[in-house]
Scaffold this active site. Sequence first.
Site, mmCIF file in Angstrom:
data_model
loop_
_atom_site.group_PDB
_atom_site.id
_atom_site.type_symbol
_atom_site.label_atom_id
_atom_site.label_comp_id
_atom_site.label_asym_id
_atom_site.label_seq_id
_atom_site.Cartn_x
_atom_site.Cartn_y
_atom_site.Cartn_z
ATOM 1 N N GLU A 109 31.846 51.579 -86.178
ATOM 2 C CA GLU A 109 31.437 52.782 -86.909
ATOM 3 C C GLU A 109 31.777 52.643 -88.393
ATOM 4 O O GLU A 109 32.682 51.911 -88.767
ATOM 5 C CB GLU A 109 32.198 54.000 -86.365
ATOM 6 C CG GLU A 109 31.367 55.011 -85.601
ATOM 7 C CD GLU A 109 30.278 55.737 -86.382
ATOM 8 O OE1 GLU A 109 29.779 55.242 -87.412
ATOM 9 O OE2 GLU A 109 29.918 56.836 -85.935
ATOM 10 N N ASP A 110 31.061 53.378 -89.211
ATOM 11 C CA ASP A 110 31.383 53.389 -90.633
ATOM 12 C C ASP A 110 32.552 54.329 -90.915
ATOM 13 O O ASP A 110 33.492 53.983 -91.612
ATOM 14 C CB ASP A 110 30.152 53.781 -91.479
ATOM 15 C CG ASP A 110 29.471 55.073 -91.016
ATOM 16 O OD1 ASP A 110 29.893 55.665 -89.996
ATOM 17 O OD2 ASP A 110 28.505 55.501 -91.671
ATOM 18 N N ASP A 113 34.706 61.199 -88.666
ATOM 19 C CA ASP A 113 34.871 62.458 -89.379
ATOM 20 C C ASP A 113 35.332 63.507 -88.360
ATOM 21 O O ASP A 113 36.512 63.586 -88.031
ATOM 22 C CB ASP A 113 33.502 62.773 -90.018
ATOM 23 C CG ASP A 113 33.515 63.949 -90.963
ATOM 24 O OD1 ASP A 113 34.495 64.104 -91.695
ATOM 25 O OD2 ASP A 113 32.530 64.703 -90.985
ATOM 26 N N PHE A 162 33.906 63.392 -99.763
ATOM 27 C CA PHE A 162 32.660 62.783 -99.324
ATOM 28 C C PHE A 162 32.517 61.419 -100.009
ATOM 29 O O PHE A 162 32.556 61.330 -101.238
ATOM 30 C CB PHE A 162 31.457 63.663 -99.641
ATOM 31 C CG PHE A 162 30.247 63.222 -98.876
ATOM 32 C CD1 PHE A 162 30.050 63.627 -97.563
ATOM 33 C CD2 PHE A 162 29.320 62.364 -99.452
ATOM 34 C CE1 PHE A 162 28.954 63.184 -96.846
ATOM 35 C CE2 PHE A 162 28.217 61.922 -98.736
ATOM 36 C CZ PHE A 162 28.031 62.330 -97.429
ATOM 37 N N ARG A 175 23.854 53.346 -100.266
ATOM 38 C CA ARG A 175 24.351 52.467 -99.197
ATOM 39 C C ARG A 175 24.701 51.068 -99.696
ATOM 40 O O ARG A 175 25.554 50.399 -99.134
ATOM 41 C CB ARG A 175 23.295 52.316 -98.094
ATOM 42 C CG ARG A 175 23.060 53.572 -97.264
ATOM 43 C CD ARG A 175 22.281 53.198 -96.000
ATOM 44 N NE ARG A 175 21.677 54.356 -95.352
ATOM 45 C CZ ARG A 175 22.284 55.162 -94.486
ATOM 46 N NH1 ARG A 175 23.549 54.949 -94.163
ATOM 47 N NH2 ARG A 175 21.646 56.170 -93.943
HETATM 48 P P1 IMP Z 1 31.371 62.675 -86.814
HETATM 49 O O1 IMP Z 1 32.659 61.904 -86.691
HETATM 50 O O2 IMP Z 1 30.654 62.869 -85.522
HETATM 51 O O3 IMP Z 1 31.560 63.970 -87.551
HETATM 52 O O4 IMP Z 1 30.324 61.916 -87.689
HETATM 53 C C1 IMP Z 1 30.564 60.752 -88.328
HETATM 54 C C2 IMP Z 1 29.298 60.430 -89.080
HETATM 55 O O5 IMP Z 1 29.069 61.356 -90.130
HETATM 56 C C3 IMP Z 1 29.443 59.091 -89.750
HETATM 57 O O6 IMP Z 1 28.992 58.052 -88.920
HETATM 58 C C4 IMP Z 1 28.615 59.249 -91.006
HETATM 59 O O7 IMP Z 1 27.261 58.922 -90.727
HETATM 60 C C5 IMP Z 1 28.698 60.712 -91.329
HETATM 61 N N1 IMP Z 1 29.726 60.970 -92.364
HETATM 62 C C6 IMP Z 1 30.889 61.630 -92.205
HETATM 63 N N2 IMP Z 1 31.591 61.688 -93.334
HETATM 64 C C7 IMP Z 1 30.852 61.038 -94.263
HETATM 65 C C8 IMP Z 1 31.060 60.725 -95.667
HETATM 66 O O8 IMP Z 1 32.079 61.057 -96.315
HETATM 67 N N3 IMP Z 1 30.067 60.037 -96.280
HETATM 68 C C9 IMP Z 1 28.941 59.636 -95.623
HETATM 69 N N4 IMP Z 1 28.713 59.885 -94.317
HETATM 70 C C10 IMP Z 1 29.658 60.580 -93.646
HETATM 71 MG MG MG Z 2 27.267 57.017 -88.962
#
Ligand code: IMP
Ligand code: MG
Length: 184
Positions: A109-110, A113, A162, A175
Amino acid sequence: MSNPLPLTTLRDPATLRVLISAERIQQRIAEIGQQIDEDLPGQGPVYLIGILKGSFIFMADLARAIRRSARIEFMGVSSYGRGKSSSGEVRVLKDLDVSIAGSDVIIVEDIVDSGITLTYLKSLLEARQPRSLRIVTLLDKPERRVRPVHVDYVGFQIPDEFVVGYGLDFAEDYRNLKEVCILE
Ligand code: IMP
Ligand code: MG
């Protein structure tokens, strides 16, 4: 994010602050790759499953930091409700086209959050009975967690800002930055 930036601010250096340099990213990935090699001593390839699109650059660098043979797969998901509801509804847009049963698998994962996406993906892939299932993320925003999810390898814990770059986008831009930057 609801208020899009005017196009003129794209690439304006004043709106981007480097949080993690390209060099630090590479150093940390080398460490994580080594750790993964040590943790997975078994035989057979490891399946690296990147979550599109944000993980694509991290995937490319991490895959080359792992010495064990690795197979590269991607999944596409979209998560609903982030910031709006806590339903945690996640939709699979692109599934795997291979079986992972009996294999060592690492979700790539990147950023974690809320944890909603990974909580969903973990149980989805767990049900396919891999031999092992781990999670690696480049970035972690622990303050934002709604669903607690165990992440095996974290590149960097970051504050609740962010961020863009190194695969992460804002409305599909940024990106291709080498660094992880705070978008201000
Ligand atoms: P979550 O953990 O399900 O809320 O979602 C994670 C996803 O939200 C990540 O894979 C990103 O695609 C996106 N995301 C969350 N925070 C950021 C950020 O600070 N910048 C860019 N994308 C984010
Ligand atoms: Mg993502």
